[in-house]
Enzyme design. Structure first.
Site, short mmCIF file in Angstrom:
data_model
loop_
_atom_site.label_atom_id
_atom_site.label_comp_id
_atom_site.label_asym_id
_atom_site.label_seq_id
_atom_site.Cartn_x
_atom_site.Cartn_y
_atom_site.Cartn_z
N GLU A 13 0.80 -1.22 0.00
CA GLU A 13 0.00 0.00 0.00
C GLU A 13 0.84 1.28 0.00
OE1 GLU A 13 -3.76 -2.02 2.40
OE2 GLU A 13 -2.30 -0.80 3.49
N GLY A 79 -12.87 -4.87 2.70
CA GLY A 79 -13.92 -5.76 2.21
C GLY A 79 -15.24 -5.02 2.13
N ILE A 156 -12.69 -10.10 8.02
CA ILE A 156 -14.05 -10.61 7.87
C ILE A 156 -14.13 -11.47 6.62
CG2 ILE A 156 -16.50 -10.02 7.74
CD1 ILE A 156 -15.03 -9.19 10.34
N MET A 176 -9.13 -2.96 9.06
CA MET A 176 -8.52 -3.23 10.35
C MET A 176 -7.71 -2.07 10.95
SD MET A 176 -7.31 -7.17 9.54
CE MET A 176 -6.81 -7.54 11.21
N GLU A 177 -7.78 -0.87 10.35
CA GLU A 177 -6.97 0.23 10.88
C GLU A 177 -7.69 1.57 10.96
OE1 GLU A 177 -4.66 -2.96 9.43
OE2 GLU A 177 -5.68 -1.56 8.07
N ASP A 200 -12.24 -7.41 -1.73
CA ASP A 200 -13.03 -8.63 -1.57
C ASP A 200 -14.41 -8.25 -1.05
OD1 ASP A 200 -13.09 -9.10 1.57
OD2 ASP A 200 -11.07 -8.45 1.04
#
Length: 233
Positions: A13, A79, A156, A176-177, A200
């Site tokens: 990233e 996601g 997830i 997650m951040e 996803d």
């Protein structure tokens, strides 16, 4: 000019951003490498925070304390929680919250951080407006959405968990951040925006889809971040 702190959770990233950057100094702190210099004619600090909310919060605080950044941009992948948002599309945060915060036994709503004066952390509206407009210009082949992003220390990858999080929090995507970065930015009164490219669908196909579409999703978010900086913040 304003100094922009740019956080990505993983090497994939931030590597492209660092490649395009004129790096003036590199500082290693808390196991993270902060690259300070100029990106698209804008003073910037680019850093890989590592995965998870603790890493993200520590990284944000260092950007504020050591580099005195004026703006924080978190770029990365997520996601989808919305059937209309497809792999490769971009979500720009209206607000961000922790989907795994649970103090309901003390009378708080799911997601509410005890003793905080807000339920979610609102992104800077002008910065989000600019990001949405620039995204249409630099990524004309995809769709861009504005909405809530939810975060937790959990990848997830099953339909039941996805449905629970979506029904509870009405998020557009999950990662997650972002909420940790948003919370640290809020506490320090630093404007922020969270940018997420969809890798996803956060369901039973997520583990298979993620590695296939990761590179494509990252390319879209990199184009957006560089487009923002090129225009000027």
């Amino acid at each position: 000019m304003k100094t922009v702190g740019i956080i990505g959770a993983m090497d994939v990233e931030v590597d492209r951003l660092k490649k395009d950057m004129i790096i003036k100094r590199e500082i290693r702190k808390a196991g993270m490498e902060f690259c300070e210099g100029v990106l698209m004619r804008q003073p910037a600090v680019v850093v890989r925070s590592g995965i998870g909310k603790v890493n993200a919060a520590v990284c944000t605080q260092i950007l504020v304390d050591v580099f005195n950044v004026d703006i924080i941009i978190n770029t990365g992948i997520a996601g989808s929680l919305n059937a209309q948002i497809d792999i490769g599309d971009i979500v720009i945060s209206t607000d961000v919250l922790h989907h795994d915060m649970d103090a309901v036994n003390f009378g708080y709503e799911p997601g509410q951080i005890p003793q905080m004066d807000v339920f979610s952390f609102e992104a800077d509206a002008a910065l989000a407006d600019q990001a949405e407009r620039v995204c249409h210009e630099v990524n004309p082949d995809i769709h861009v959405f504005r909405g809530r992003i939810v975060s937790g220390d959990q990848f997830i990858a099953d339909k039941a968990t996805k449905e629970r999080i979506t029904n509870q929090f009405h998020g557009f995507c999950t990662e997650m951040e972002g909420a940790a970065i948003a919370q640290a930015s809020y506490l320090n009164r630093v404007p922020f925006v969270i940018i997420r490219a969809i890798s996803d669908k956060a369901d039973d196909s997520a583990s298979e889809d993620y590695p296939t579409f990761e590179k494509k999703a990252v390319e879209h978010s990199v184009r957006l971040v560089e487009g923002l900086l090129q225009e000027g913040l």
